[in-house]
Every structure is written in structure tokens, then in C-alpha cells.
Scaffold this motif. Structure first.
Motif, PDB file in Angstrom:
ATOM      1  N   UNK A  24       0.797  -1.279   0.002  1.00 52.27           N
ATOM      2  CA  UNK A  24      -0.246   0.006   0.002  1.00 52.27           C
ATOM      3  C   UNK A  24       0.981   1.096  -0.058  1.00 52.27           C
ATOM      4  N   UNK A  25       1.990   1.104   0.893  1.00 49.84           N
ATOM      5  CA  UNK A  25       2.633   2.595   0.854  1.00 49.84           C
ATOM      6  C   UNK A  25       3.432   2.645  -0.733  1.00 49.84           C
ATOM      7  N   UNK A  26       3.659   1.721  -1.273  1.00 49.81           N
ATOM      8  CA  UNK A  26       4.563   1.646  -2.354  1.00 49.81           C
ATOM      9  C   UNK A  26       3.587   2.344  -3.703  1.00 49.81           C
ATOM     10  N   UNK A  27       2.117   1.872  -3.565  1.00 48.77           N
ATOM     11  CA  UNK A  27       1.185   2.566  -4.250  1.00 48.77           C
ATOM     12  C   UNK A  27       1.111   4.036  -3.932  1.00 48.77           C
ATOM     13  N   UNK A  28       1.081   4.385  -2.426  1.00 46.67           N
ATOM     14  CA  UNK A  28       0.824   5.812  -2.235  1.00 46.67           C
ATOM     15  C   UNK A  28       2.413   6.631  -2.787  1.00 46.67           C
ATOM     16  N   UNK A  29       3.237   6.047  -2.845  1.00 50.62           N
ATOM     17  CA  UNK A  29       4.546   6.827  -3.329  1.00 50.62           C
ATOM     18  C   UNK A  29       4.411   7.082  -4.671  1.00 50.62           C
TER      19      UNK A  29
ATOM     20  N   UNK B  54      -5.855   4.804 -11.261  1.00 51.83           N
ATOM     21  CA  UNK B  54      -5.601   3.457 -11.112  1.00 51.83           C
ATOM     22  C   UNK B  54      -5.125   2.983  -9.668  1.00 51.83           C
ATOM     23  N   UNK B  55      -4.264   3.861  -9.182  1.00 47.60           N
ATOM     24  CA  UNK B  55      -3.431   3.760  -7.879  1.00 47.60           C
ATOM     25  C   UNK B  55      -4.531   3.828  -6.679  1.00 47.60           C
ATOM     26  N   UNK B  56      -5.575   4.823  -6.727  1.00 49.09           N
ATOM     27  CA  UNK B  56      -6.541   4.771  -5.691  1.00 49.09           C
ATOM     28  C   UNK B  56      -7.494   3.576  -5.676  1.00 49.09           C
TER      29      UNK B  56
ATOM     30  N   UNK C 242       0.693  -4.944 -10.514  1.00 49.18           N
ATOM     31  CA  UNK C 242      -0.098  -4.373 -10.329  1.00 49.18           C
ATOM     32  C   UNK C 242       0.221  -2.807 -10.949  1.00 49.18           C
ATOM     33  N   UNK C 243       1.282  -2.251 -10.460  1.00 53.58           N
ATOM     34  CA  UNK C 243       1.978  -0.990 -10.764  1.00 53.58           C
ATOM     35  C   UNK C 243       2.193  -1.051 -12.282  1.00 53.58           C
ATOM     36  N   UNK C 244       2.725  -2.266 -12.803  1.00 57.15           N
ATOM     37  CA  UNK C 244       3.276  -2.315 -14.252  1.00 57.15           C
ATOM     38  C   UNK C 244       2.027  -2.215 -15.159  1.00 57.15           C
ATOM     39  N   UNK C 245       1.161  -3.082 -14.691  1.00 57.50           N
ATOM     40  CA  UNK C 245      -0.162  -3.310 -15.628  1.00 57.50           C
ATOM     41  C   UNK C 245      -0.885  -2.089 -15.726  1.00 57.50           C
ATOM     42  N   UNK C 246      -1.145  -1.091 -14.547  1.00 59.46           N
ATOM     43  CA  UNK C 246      -2.103  -0.187 -14.669  1.00 59.46           C
ATOM     44  C   UNK C 246      -1.257   0.986 -15.337  1.00 59.46           C
TER      45      UNK C 246
END
Length: 367
Positions: free
Chosen positions: A40-45, A94-96, A121-125
Motif C-alpha cells: 500500500x505504501x508503495x502505491x502511495x509513493x 488506477x493507484x487509488x 499491479x503497478x506495471x499493468x496499470x
């Protein structure tokens, strides 16, 4: 440039500059420790990086107008801005959505979220959003679709155009925006229902057994922030006396905040079990509140702009410049406030920021 254009440019430059600086405070200290962050913190950054991308484009446009004293802008460069702004907006959504998905998986399905899944997920979005943002160029219509809007602060899709290509791409973008937003609403309703049922069961259990849980509740309230970071790999919060000398960022416990082995052995098994269950729920609630705060700020920031966009698509006419500018500034304020919300709710990211600047200050004083 008239008085309104000067106001638009000055306001945009000010908000964008502050927003970039605030986002940098979160990004720089954490980008070097990305492996120690939870999913989750990775997505937030990454969300802060996406916000910085949007703000940088706003700042470039506004600062250029102020420097030149006119509103002329190169159409080709505007198309590049259009791609970056569209990509940044879609990826932020996408991150939210990812934050909501991670909470849903953990609370509803009782499963953990791995770092491998987060990276995938990060790469796909990012790939999907880049593909959508590149559709105007794929359709050889970039010059017609990515244009400088009437506020001259934003190069993005010409929502009011009535040609078939623009209409199709506009509706694709709107669908990509609306479907995840509605899904997030349904997800949080289910999450809230699940959390309410669990807390209700604990309350009834306490009443039936007649246990005095006041002391444990107080202890649990003190450890919400520490225990809430354990679910996805966080260690409990602990500020070291000299953070520059910490060598292990991913492990460790707060011995002073937890009862000793002797104390635990003296507590009845039921009380120990209830305390652990309460701490687990407190942890989940803290993470849930973090996700709700970030997603809520995102929705509030993008709603005015979304209304203006839908209006232009449906009517084929442009919204009033003041309303459009207000929508753009709501987006900019969302990008500015996101890192503030992160610093309030995410203990791991906040600790990294404090440690980074404390170390930097210590190095200056040593010289």
C-alpha cells in the motif's frame, strides 16, 4: 494577456510549485527505501509521483505564459503535455483503485497482498493508462484531440469536439474514470459492513463475558499506529534515538509498548486473545482510514473537473472558463493535499521522511 489570464497563470504557478515541493518531501526519502515499503505504501509513493507529473505540466504551461506575457503555445509540445496529463490522471485513478483493492483483499477475503502482486499491479496499470493516453496518436488524431483549453492552463482531450474519433476516445476515458469510482464505492460499503460486524461481535462478547477491558483498550489505542503497519510488512513504529544509525528498516519491535513475557503469562488466556483481536482490528481500521482519506481527497478533487468534462461531452459545447479553471485547481489542490494526508496516516513513510531530514541535518552539523 488580460487580468483574468494573469490571475489564472499566477494561481496555477503558485499551487503547482507548492504541490511539487510537498510531493518531493514524500518521494525523495522513500524512493531509496522502496523495498522496505508495504504494497500500500508503495502505491502511495507512486501516487505522489503521478501527482507531481500532473503538477509539473501545469507549472510548465503557466510559467511559460507568465514569462512570455502571452498565451501562445507550440501545438506539438501541447500534445506531449496532453499525453502526460491524461496518463497521470488515469494512473492516479488506477493507484487509488489499487489501494481500495488491497484493503478489500485483506479485510473481505482475509488474504495478504504480496510485493510481487503490487509490482505487477503497478506495471499493468501504468501500461494500460499509457495505452489509453496514446490512443489519439494511434488514431493519427493527436493534433485534433490534445489541444490547449480555453483557460490556457491545461492541454488535454478536447471534450467538446463532435468528430467520431474524439467522441469515441472521450467516452472511453470517461468510462475508465467512472467504472472504478463506482466500484470503489461498492467496495468500501462492503468493507465498512465487515468491519462493523467484527466490532459488533467483539462488543457483544465483552458484555456476555463481563470482562473488564478498559485497561487493554487503553493499551490498544496506544498501539494502533504501531500495529497497523504489520499487515503488509511494516514493523511497528519506533523512533530511534539516532535514526541515522539504524541498519534494519524492515524488522524490529516496540518492546516498551508491549507487555513483557512475565506480564503476558499472568494474563488470562481469554484476555490475551481479546487483546490480540482488538489490536488486529485496530490495525485494519487504521489502514482502512488511510485508504478512505486518500481516495476521498482524490474524489473531491476530481469531481468538479469530471462534471465539466461530462457536460462538454454531452452538450458538445465548452464549459465557462471560470468553472473549467476551478475544476483544474481542484485537481491541483488534490495533488497538493495527497502527500499531506500520507504524512498524517502512513507511519512508515512519515518515519522515513523524518529520518531522511534528521540525517541530513546531522551531516551538516558534523561539518
Amino acid at each position: 494577456m488580460d487580468a483574468r489570464d494573469w490571475t489564472y497563470s499566477t494561481t496555477t504557478t503558485t499551487i503547482a510549485t507548492i504541490g511539487i515541493l510537498v510531493n518531493s518531501i514524500v518521494i525523495v526519502p522513500n524512493v531509496w527505501r522502496v523495498r522496505s515499503l508495504t504494497p500500500s505504501s508503495l502505491l502511495i509513493v507512486c501516487l505522489c509521483c503521478s501527482d507531481s507529473l500532473l503538477l509539473s505540466n501545469y507549472l510548465t504551461l503557466a510559467a511559460t505564459h507568465l514569462r512570455r506575457g502571452d498565451l501562445e503555445y507550440n501545438p506539438i509540445i501541447c500534445q506531449i503535455h496532453g499525453f502526460l496529463i491524461t496518463f497521470g490522471a488515469l494512473w492516479s485513478l488506477g493507484l487509488c483503485t489499487g489501494l481500495t483493492l488491497f484493503r478489500y483483499i485483506i479485510i473481505i477475503h482475509k488474504k495478504t497482498v504480496s510485493h510481487r502482486f503490487a509490482y505487477a499491479y503497478l506495471f499493468g496499470t501504468a501500461t494500460f493508462c499509457a495505452l489509453l493516453a496514446g490512443l489519439p496518436f494511434i488514431c493519427n488524431a493527436g493534433d485534433r484531440i490534445y489541444v490547449l483549453h480555453q483557460t490556457h492552463m491545461n492541454c488535454t482531450v478536447a471534450w467538446s469536439n463532435t468528430d467520431t474519433t474524439t467522441r469515441v476516445i472521450s467516452w472511453i476515458c470517461i468510462s475508465v474514470l467512472l467504472i472504478p469510482v463506482s466500484s470503489m464505492g461498492v467496495a468500501y460499503i462492503r468493507i465498512y459492513s465487515e468491519v462493523s460486524k467484527v466490532f459488533g461481535a467483539y462488543s457483544k462478547s465483552a458484555v456476555v463475558t463481563g470482562d473488564d477491558l478498559s485497561g487493554n483498550q487503553q493499551r490498544g489505542s496506544k498501539t494502533i499506529n504501531q500495529d497497523s503497519k504489520h499487515q503488509e510488512g511494516h514493523r511497528p513504529s519506533r523512533v530511534a534515538t539516532n535514526p541515522c544509525k539504524e541498519t534494519n528498516e524492515t524488522t524490529g519491535t516496540v518492546e516498551s509498548m508491549k507487555p513483557s513475557v512475565d506480564e503476558e503469562s499472568l494474563q488470562p488466556p481469554k484476555m490475551l486473545k481479546k487483546r490480540k483481536l482488538r489490536e488486529e482490528e485496530a490495525k485494519q481500521m487504521a489502514l482502512l482510514m488511510q485508504s478512505i482519506a486518500i481516495v476521498g481527497v482524490f474524489l473531491m478533487g476530481w469531481t468538479p473537473f469530471l462534471f465539466a468534462t461530462v457536460y462538454e461531452i454531452i452538450t458538445g459545447t465548452k464549459a465557462h472558463p471560470d468553472f473549467e479553471f476551478a475544476g483544474e485547481m481542484f485537481v491541483a489542490m488534490n495533488d497538493l493535499l495527497n502527500p499531506v494526508v500520507v504524512m498524517v496516516f502512513d507511519d512508515k513513510i512519515r518515519r522515513n521522511v523524518i529520518q531522511f531530514f534528521t540525517c541530513a541535518e546531522d551531516e551538516k552539523t558534523s561539518y
